[in-house]
Design an enzyme around this catalytic site. Structure first.
Site, short mmCIF file in Angstrom:
data_model
loop_
_atom_site.label_atom_id
_atom_site.label_comp_id
_atom_site.label_asym_id
_atom_site.label_seq_id
_atom_site.Cartn_x
_atom_site.Cartn_y
_atom_site.Cartn_z
CG ASP A 97 -1.94 0.78 1.04
OD1 ASP A 97 -2.30 1.65 0.30
OD2 ASP A 97 -2.97 0.53 1.75
CG ASP B 159 -9.56 1.98 -0.51
OD1 ASP B 159 -9.20 0.94 -0.72
OD2 ASP B 159 -9.17 2.87 0.17
C1 DGJ Z 1 -5.94 1.87 1.82
C2 DGJ Z 1 -6.17 0.60 1.10
O1 DGJ Z 1 -6.62 1.04 -0.28
C3 DGJ Z 1 -7.28 -0.32 1.97
O2 DGJ Z 1 -7.53 -1.24 1.01
C4 DGJ Z 1 -6.54 -0.72 3.19
O3 DGJ Z 1 -5.56 -1.69 2.91
C5 DGJ Z 1 -6.21 0.52 3.92
N1 DGJ Z 1 -5.56 1.21 3.09
C6 DGJ Z 1 -5.42 0.06 4.95
O4 DGJ Z 1 -4.99 1.09 5.80
#
Ligand code: DGJ
Length: 706
Positions: free
Chosen positions: A442, A509
């Site tokens: 991430d 997301d």
């Molecule tokens: C952002 C990501 O896009 C999410 O899927 C998740 O992993 C969060 N960060 C976790 O902090």
């Protein structure tokens, strides 16, 4: 022979390399057929730019355009030697060589002693790409401001299409007229960005998925970058791009070089064909994932930071029960990480939450026959962490001030060799200890004021991006079976630079299927479905609050790298069974979905969307027909199913039973057989559905009409 004709998959590129000069593209577009030398010369005479009243000679625009020719548009190379010399080089001492489908031009400017190597290649998919390397042969340092690769468009485009977006709503298409001037998309986020242009097209009016002509450019880079379309008053249209360099970011000492990212150029009769070239290019990579994409369960929206072993064990049991093959533990497992304000950088399993390490969970996951994946965010650090307290200089910053926080975090300076060594050791240790199969990698903030203390406060986005690529490669070299997902606040890292080092992207997301219909449709302009993480979320979307049937959520996610992001411990036995049926259905069809050809349907009835994947041999296909809103007229008209073999007769049936609002169409009972030509030209009756529902349609060859 100064003309080079490259041909592949319906695309021709004619490059002209006169003695001493850089190559210029005379034609990039539809295939010209097998032209002989004379024909090529005659054609070149037609295509060369004419004198346009700027200077007395025609202005030749090489793939790195030179201002010294009289070119008044954006130059390819901008920079200067200390003292202000070398700012308008003349690359007059260049030699071109063709090796198969690749042309390499190497040489330089004897006066400024700048050397340039330009590589242009046409992939078997018809995707064109170019890269340039600049070398400073002068004793004086050379400050590089920009090095762009530029592709002229020789059709008659009148429209521009690219993408914008934001967190949880990535890759929103935007169109405008192509007029005189520059449409410039600059990115200074230090990451690809949720608002990235992705592919910038110049196209014929009303460009569709399967009609019109489109020329597109994509910069394969995950740091600062720029895409632009330029139309001159002399009627020339150029698509360009490259890395966006911060002031003083690249200063070449004597003998030093700078290499651009690959800049890709795709031509298509419609946006689908332009996309297929990217897909085929990616699928031909030696590292392209070829084994069936394992169905994922990701814990994020199921438990967030609530890492309770019993709850996670139950989640793993239920995941296995519905057919999940890879269990991914998301954010929240490391030292001090009880919320998103602390812990980044302290990549040790937190004994306060995991007294026996991750072992009890990993063992259960493996006993259940699943792979184990782990979330990491290696490029980031919370000021509230042991790491930041011990090494405050390891955070990127310009001067003495820290950049404004974002998600309460800062960026770890991976251009600092000590910081790099620390993070590499931590990742290797974790992957080794738990035999991790998959990392969700991430990256949750933009790079602001990103200087490196280790390098005297100089801007560090370029070097940071290179360091991230190197780190990914070193991990994969040490663990060749390890797969890595590129995630960045959802889908803010979707580019071909990142895809050279990773195995899939997290598209967004937002898992609300209404939003995902668009996000997936436009992410597919660059990536084939198997590289796009595509999950089934909870009935009530966590980002939009809307509720949807499982059939709509599951059918929308069906085409990508399938997964679940939902608290399965809250489901009844019947709900788990229904979910298991979807997972089993996906497994039966994933080979087709992940090797076939993507189809997006133009001109569907109001509020109806349709897309699909046709098997490479056209023996079968799966389409999704979705109703997104309430149309002004009812019932909706037929939906065309393009992309099939016109002479093959197909049987059409729903892949899962569905509830019709009113009389069900004949194909709903599997009684329709029609040739591919009829399905493409006339189509099938749209299924009468409530808004925000969809059906999957299976189309299978039964005979040929020939
Ligand atoms: C952002 C990501 O896009 C999410 O899927 C998740 O992993 C969060 N960060 C976790 O902090």
């Amino acid at each position: 022979m100064h003309l080079h004709h490259l041909r592949a998959a319906g695309v021709s590129v004619v490059l002209e390399c006169p003695p001493g000069a850089l190559p210029a593209i005379l034609h990039w577009g539809p295939d010209l057929g097998p032209l002989g030398g004379d024909d090529l010369e005659h054609l070149a005479a037609e295509l060369r730019p004419r004198s346009d009243q700027t200077v007395e000679v025609p202005i030749r625009t090489a793939i790195v355009p030179e201002a010294r020719t009289g070119w008044m548009g954006e130059p390819g190379l901008s920079g200067h030697h200390d003292g202000g010399t070398g700012w308008s080089p003349a690359f007059t001492d260049v030699t071109c060589e063709q090796h198969g489908q690749r042309v390499v031009a190497a040489g330089g400017d004897p006066h400024s002693r700048l050397g340039l190597t330009v590589t242009v290649e046409l992939d078997p998919s018809g995707l064109l790409r170019a890269q340039a390397e600049l070398r400073n042969g002068h004793d004086l340092p050379y400050t590089l401001d920009a090095l762009n690769l530029v592709f002229p468009v020789h059709g008659n485009p009148t429209e521009l299409l690219d993408q914008a977006g934001r967190w949880s709503k990535e890759r929103v298409p935007q169109r405008r007229a192509l007029t005189v001037g520059t449409h410039l998309r600059e990115n200074r986020r230090g990451r690809t960005g949720a608002d990235a242009a992705t592919v910038l097209f110049a196209a014929t009016a009303g460009i569709g998925f399967r009609r019109g002509e489109a020329w597109g450019v994509h910069v394969g880079h995950s740091g600062n970058h720029r895409h632009y379309a330029e139309r001159t008053a002399t009627g020339r249209t150029m698509l360009g791009g490259g890395e966006l360099l911060l002031p003083g970011e690249i200063v070449l000492a004597a003998g030093e070089t700078y290499r651009t990212p690959w800049v890709y150029a795709t031509y298509g009769r419609g946006l689908d064909e332009a996309a297929h070239r990217f897909h085929e290019h990616l699928r031909a990579r030696p590292a392209h994932p070829v084994r069936p994409r394992p169905v994922v369960l990701n814990t994020w929206e199921a438990v967030y930071f609530d890492h309770d072993l019993d709850r996670l064990l139950e989640l793993a049991d239920r995941a296995a029960r519905v057919g999940v093959e890879r269990f991914v533990l998301d954010d929240g497992w490391f030292l001090g990480r009880r919320n998103d304000g602390a812990g980044l950088g302290d990549w040790y399993v937190d004994p306060a939450v995991w007294p026996d390490g991750l072992h009890p969970l990993v063992e259960r996951v493996r006993t259940l026959g699943m792979e184990f994946g782990l979330w990491v965010e290696p490029e980031m650090v919370n000021p509230d962490s042991e790491l930041a307290r011990a090494h405050p200089d390891w955070m990127l910053k310009a001067g003495d001030r820290l950049p404004p926080p974002a998600r309460r975090q800062q960026v770890l300076d991976l251009t600092d060799p000590d910081a790099y060594a620390y993070i590499k050791e931590r990742l290797l240790a974790l992957v080794g200890e738990y035999e991790i199969d998959f990392l969700k990698w991430d990256h949750n903030r933009d790079l602001v004021d990103a200087g490196s203390t280790a390098h005297g406060g100089r801007p560090a986005v370029h070097a940071q991006t290179e360091a991230v690529y190197r780190l990914l490669d070193e991990l994969r070299a040490a663990h060749p079976r390890l797969e890595i997902e590129a995630c960045s606040s959802g889908g803010a890292r979707v580019d071909l630079g990142m895809l050279q080092h990773t195995d899939r992207v997290w598209a967004s997301d937002c898992i609300d299927p209404v939003e995902r219909q668009d996000i997936l449709r436009w992410t597919a302009q660059l990536l084939p479905p198997e590289l796009i993480g595509s999950h089934i979320g909870a009935e009530r979307s966590h980002t939009t609050g809307r509720r949807h049937d499982l059939s709509f959520r599951a059918a929308t996610a069906f085409f990508g790298h399938y997964g679940i992001e939902w608290d399965l411990t809250s489901l009844t036995g019947a709900e788990l069974d229904e979910l298991a049926a979807w997972v089993a259905l996906h497994k039966r069809h994933r080979e087709l979905l992940h090797t076939g050809t993507m189809v997006r349907v133009d001109d569907t009835p109001e509020s109806v969307r349709a897309h699909g994947v046709v098997a490479a041999d056209a023996s079968e296909a799966v389409y999704e027909i979705a109703v997104l809103g309430r149309p002004a007229t009812w019932p909706p008209g037929p939906v065309r199913l393009p992309g099939l073999d016109p002479e093959t007769v197909y049987r059409v049936r729903p892949l899962m039973p569905f509830t019709s609002r009113g009389a069900a169409p004949a194909w709903a009972s599997g009684e329709l057989e029609l040739p591919g030509s009829a399905l493409a030209a006339a189509g099938i009756a749209a299924p009468p559905l409530f808004p925000e529902q969809s059906v999957l349609v299976h189309v299978e060859a039964v005979s040929t009409t020939a």
